[in-house]
Design an enzyme around this catalytic site. Structure first.
Site, PDB file in Angstrom:
ATOM      1  N   HIS A 136       0.844  -1.208   0.000  1.00 43.64           N
ATOM      2  CA  HIS A 136       0.000   0.000   0.000  1.00 43.64           C
ATOM      3  C   HIS A 136       0.876   1.254   0.000  1.00 43.64           C
ATOM      4  O   HIS A 136       2.068   1.196   0.324  1.00 43.64           O
ATOM      5  CB  HIS A 136      -0.910   0.039   1.239  1.00 43.64           C
ATOM      6  CG  HIS A 136      -2.117  -0.835   1.126  1.00 43.64           C
ATOM      7  ND1 HIS A 136      -2.094  -2.170   1.457  1.00 43.64           N
ATOM      8  CD2 HIS A 136      -3.388  -0.570   0.706  1.00 43.64           C
ATOM      9  CE1 HIS A 136      -3.294  -2.691   1.251  1.00 43.64           C
ATOM     10  NE2 HIS A 136      -4.105  -1.749   0.795  1.00 43.64           N
ATOM     11  N   LYS A 140      -0.371   4.929   4.654  1.00 45.43           N
ATOM     12  CA  LYS A 140      -1.214   3.986   5.400  1.00 45.43           C
ATOM     13  C   LYS A 140      -0.687   3.782   6.821  1.00 45.43           C
ATOM     14  O   LYS A 140       0.501   3.542   7.020  1.00 45.43           O
ATOM     15  CB  LYS A 140      -1.299   2.646   4.636  1.00 45.43           C
ATOM     16  CG  LYS A 140      -2.285   1.686   5.251  1.00 45.43           C
ATOM     17  CD  LYS A 140      -2.725   0.614   4.270  1.00 45.43           C
ATOM     18  CE  LYS A 140      -3.693  -0.381   4.885  1.00 45.43           C
ATOM     19  NZ  LYS A 140      -4.937   0.227   5.396  1.00 45.43           N
TER      20      LYS A 140
HETATM   21  N1  LIG Z   1     -12.644  -0.703   3.332  1.00 41.90           N
HETATM   22  C1  LIG Z   1     -12.151  -0.167   2.210  1.00 41.90           C
HETATM   23  O1  LIG Z   1     -12.560  -0.503   1.085  1.00 41.90           O
HETATM   24  C2  LIG Z   1     -11.099   0.884   2.332  1.00 41.90           C
HETATM   25  C3  LIG Z   1     -10.645   1.228   3.570  1.00 41.90           C
HETATM   26  N2  LIG Z   1      -9.754   2.251   3.712  1.00 41.90           N
HETATM   27  C4  LIG Z   1      -9.459   2.616   5.097  1.00 41.90           C
HETATM   28  O2  LIG Z   1     -10.207   3.797   5.375  1.00 41.90           O
HETATM   29  C5  LIG Z   1      -9.491   4.649   6.266  1.00 41.90           C
HETATM   30  C6  LIG Z   1      -9.382   6.028   5.631  1.00 41.90           C
HETATM   31  O3  LIG Z   1      -8.661   5.967   4.434  1.00 41.90           O
HETATM   32  P1  LIG Z   1      -8.299   7.311   3.611  1.00 41.90           P
HETATM   33  O4  LIG Z   1      -9.523   8.073   3.261  1.00 41.90           O
HETATM   34  O5  LIG Z   1      -7.385   6.850   2.549  1.00 41.90           O
HETATM   35  O6  LIG Z   1      -7.485   8.111   4.736  1.00 41.90           O
HETATM   36  P2  LIG Z   1      -7.195   9.690   4.811  1.00 41.90           P
HETATM   37  O7  LIG Z   1      -6.123   9.857   5.842  1.00 41.90           O
HETATM   38  O8  LIG Z   1      -6.986  10.244   3.448  1.00 41.90           O
HETATM   39  O9  LIG Z   1      -8.574  10.294   5.370  1.00 41.90           O
HETATM   40  C7  LIG Z   1      -8.991  10.190   6.705  1.00 41.90           C
HETATM   41  C8  LIG Z   1      -9.649  11.496   7.088  1.00 41.90           C
HETATM   42  O10 LIG Z   1     -10.233  11.383   8.399  1.00 41.90           O
HETATM   43  C9  LIG Z   1      -9.937  12.587   9.099  1.00 41.90           C
HETATM   44  N3  LIG Z   1     -10.078  12.388  10.529  1.00 41.90           N
HETATM   45  C10 LIG Z   1      -9.097  12.144  11.457  1.00 41.90           C
HETATM   46  N4  LIG Z   1      -9.654  12.028  12.685  1.00 41.90           N
HETATM   47  C11 LIG Z   1     -10.993  12.217  12.532  1.00 41.90           C
HETATM   48  C12 LIG Z   1     -12.094  12.210  13.420  1.00 41.90           C
HETATM   49  N5  LIG Z   1     -11.955  12.023  14.747  1.00 41.90           N
HETATM   50  N6  LIG Z   1     -13.347  12.403  12.916  1.00 41.90           N
HETATM   51  C13 LIG Z   1     -13.528  12.603  11.578  1.00 41.90           C
HETATM   52  N7  LIG Z   1     -12.509  12.643  10.686  1.00 41.90           N
HETATM   53  C14 LIG Z   1     -11.261  12.435  11.162  1.00 41.90           C
HETATM   54  C15 LIG Z   1      -8.539  12.922   8.652  1.00 41.90           C
HETATM   55  O11 LIG Z   1      -8.218  14.268   8.961  1.00 41.90           O
HETATM   56  P3  LIG Z   1      -6.647  14.643   9.162  1.00 41.90           P
HETATM   57  O12 LIG Z   1      -5.988  14.340   7.854  1.00 41.90           O
HETATM   58  O13 LIG Z   1      -6.712  16.094   9.513  1.00 41.90           O
HETATM   59  O14 LIG Z   1      -6.147  13.771  10.290  1.00 41.90           O
HETATM   60  C16 LIG Z   1      -8.653  12.670   7.154  1.00 41.90           C
HETATM   61  O15 LIG Z   1      -9.222  13.776   6.488  1.00 41.90           O
HETATM   62  C17 LIG Z   1      -8.198   3.893   6.563  1.00 41.90           C
HETATM   63  O16 LIG Z   1      -8.361   3.137   7.750  1.00 41.90           O
HETATM   64  C18 LIG Z   1      -8.023   2.966   5.371  1.00 41.90           C
HETATM   65  O17 LIG Z   1      -7.301   1.794   5.707  1.00 41.90           O
HETATM   66  C19 LIG Z   1      -9.284   2.937   2.655  1.00 41.90           C
HETATM   67  C20 LIG Z   1      -9.668   2.613   1.392  1.00 41.90           C
HETATM   68  C21 LIG Z   1     -10.602   1.559   1.125  1.00 41.90           C
HETATM   69  O1  LIG Z   2      -5.537   2.303   3.398  1.00 41.01           O
HETATM   70  C1  LIG Z   2      -5.916   2.019   2.238  1.00 41.01           C
HETATM   71  O2  LIG Z   2      -5.674   2.749   1.265  1.00 41.01           O
HETATM   72  C2  LIG Z   2      -6.684   0.786   2.053  1.00 41.01           C
HETATM   73  N1  LIG Z   2      -7.096   0.153   3.097  1.00 41.01           N
HETATM   74  C3  LIG Z   2      -7.883  -1.022   3.147  1.00 41.01           C
HETATM   75  C4  LIG Z   2      -7.159  -2.126   3.848  1.00 41.01           C
HETATM   76  O3  LIG Z   2      -6.528  -1.862   4.898  1.00 41.01           O
HETATM   77  O4  LIG Z   2      -7.230  -3.278   3.412  1.00 41.01           O
HETATM   78  C5  LIG Z   2      -8.459  -1.386   1.794  1.00 41.01           C
HETATM   79  C6  LIG Z   2      -7.627  -1.042   0.605  1.00 41.01           C
HETATM   80  O5  LIG Z   2      -6.650  -2.018   0.424  1.00 41.01           O
HETATM   81  C7  LIG Z   2      -7.039   0.347   0.675  1.00 41.01           C
END
Ligand SMILES: NC(=O)C1=CN([C@@H]2O[C@H](COP(=O)(O)OP(=O)(O)OC[C@H]3O[C@@H](n4cnc5c(N)ncnc54)[C@H](OP(=O)(O)O)[C@@H]3O)[C@@H](O)[C@H]2O)C=CC1
Ligand SMILES: O=C(O)C1=N[C@H](C(=O)O)C[C@H](O)C1
Length: 254
Positions: A136, A140
């Site tokens: 990744h 991450k």
């Molecule tokens: N299940 C799936 O298909 C997928 C899962 N994921 C997972 O999703 C999560 C997010 O991924 P991604 O969008 O790439 O991450 P990002 O870091 O781009 O986005 C997370 C956002 O949440 C904000 N944030 C932090 N703390 C809080 C809070 N208490 N309340 C609300 N918002 C908050 C962050 O702000 P700031 O930057 O200011 O801290 C940031 O804007 C990860 O755990 C990732 O592993 C990702 C892609 C696909």
């Molecule tokens: O953090 C990410 O970007 C992603 N997180 C998820 C995971 O932890 O498996 C899903 C995807 O792979 C992207």
């Protein structure tokens, strides 16, 4: 449908676009700086909130959304080990609703079904040992990925000679390597690599003395995760309890 977003990062921003393109209204966006909005009328008016934040804050966001009486879809990873049982119980016994998946893409749901089928076959062939790897982007926070853990659980369910997954080698963004893939025969090691802007690459490898069989899922963008999360929100609006991809795509269940 009225949707609230919790977390407005890489996923939150793409989900906003796809949700609007499918005719949904975004009624509230909560990020780290406006936590009071969990108590706002706008948030409470949402049919579903979609949460993508991080492993440290996901659990407290779920509690705040449950308190506001709003159903949740979440893809945040890394919180399950500590709070999974409690959250499942709140949904199965106390009327709360969370649709959670470590990976919302249709491709990974298909890959996951294939993984279990292959593992069922490989249970009969002890000459092959199994290892996993995931790669990744460097931002991450958790390792192994949530997807890798879910895939590992699928393998442990089917292969009698393995009963736990363990962290294997970790290649950090600065190039340093820690950990090891040397483990006991009952353990399944998962290696993690953090490099560049990789969206999500998962490989399962079976190796004997004479050959290797491997399967890989390689995400080309976040598009699959994003569409899957919006489809899950549409499903969650009319369903209750602890929901997952096997509810959305029941034809992939074994
Ligand atoms: N299940 C799936 O298909 C997928 C899962 N994921 C997972 O999703 C999560 C997010 O991924 P991604 O969008 O790439 O991450 P990002 O870091 O781009 O986005 C997370 C956002 O949440 C904000 N944030 C932090 N703390 C809080 C809070 N208490 N309340 C609300 N918002 C908050 C962050 O702000 P700031 O930057 O200011 O801290 C940031 O804007 C990860 O755990 C990732 O592993 C990702 C892609 C696909
Ligand atoms: O953090 C990410 O970007 C992603 N997180 C998820 C995971 O932890 O498996 C899903 C995807 O792979 C992207």
């Amino acid at each position: 449908m009225k949707i609230a977003l919790i977390g407005y990062g890489k996923m939150g921003k793409e989900i906003e676009k796809v949700a609007r393109s499918r005719g949904h209204e975004i009624v509230c966006i909560i990020d780290i700086n406006n936590q009071d909005d969990f108590e706002s009328e706008a948030f409470k008016s949402a049919d579903v909130a979609i949460e993508f934040t991080n492993p440290m804050v996901a659990y407290s966001n779920y509690m705040k959304a449950f308190k506001a009486g709003v159903k949740l879809v979440s893809g945040s990873t890394g919180w399950m080990t500590e709070h999974g049982e409690e959250i499942k119980k709140l949904c199965t016994e106390e009327g709360k609703t969370l649709f959670w998946s470590s990976n919302f893409s249709l491709g990974v749901s298909i890959f996951s079904a294939l993984n279990k089928y292959l593992a069922k076959i490989m249970n009969q062939f002890p000459a092959y040992d199994v290892t996993m790897s995931e790669t990744h982007h460097i931002h991450k926070l958790d390792a192994p990925s949530g997807t890798a853990i879910t895939l590992a659980e699928g393998i442990l369910e089917k292969i009698d000679r393995k009963d736990k997954w363990v962290k294997g080698t970790f290649l950090a963004p600065d190039g340093t390597i820690s950990g090891t893939n040397d483990c006991a025969p009952n353990e399944l090691p998962i290696s993690s690599i953090r490099e560049g802007e990789v969206f999500g690459l998962h490989t399962i490898r079976y190796e004997s003395d004479v050959d290797t069989i491997s399967i890989t899922h390689d995400a080309k963008s976040r598009g699959g995760f994003v569409l899957g999360a919006v489809l899950a929100a549409e499903y969650t609006a009319t369903h209750e309890g602890f929901l997952g991809m096997s509810d959305l795509f029941p034809f992939l269940n074994d």
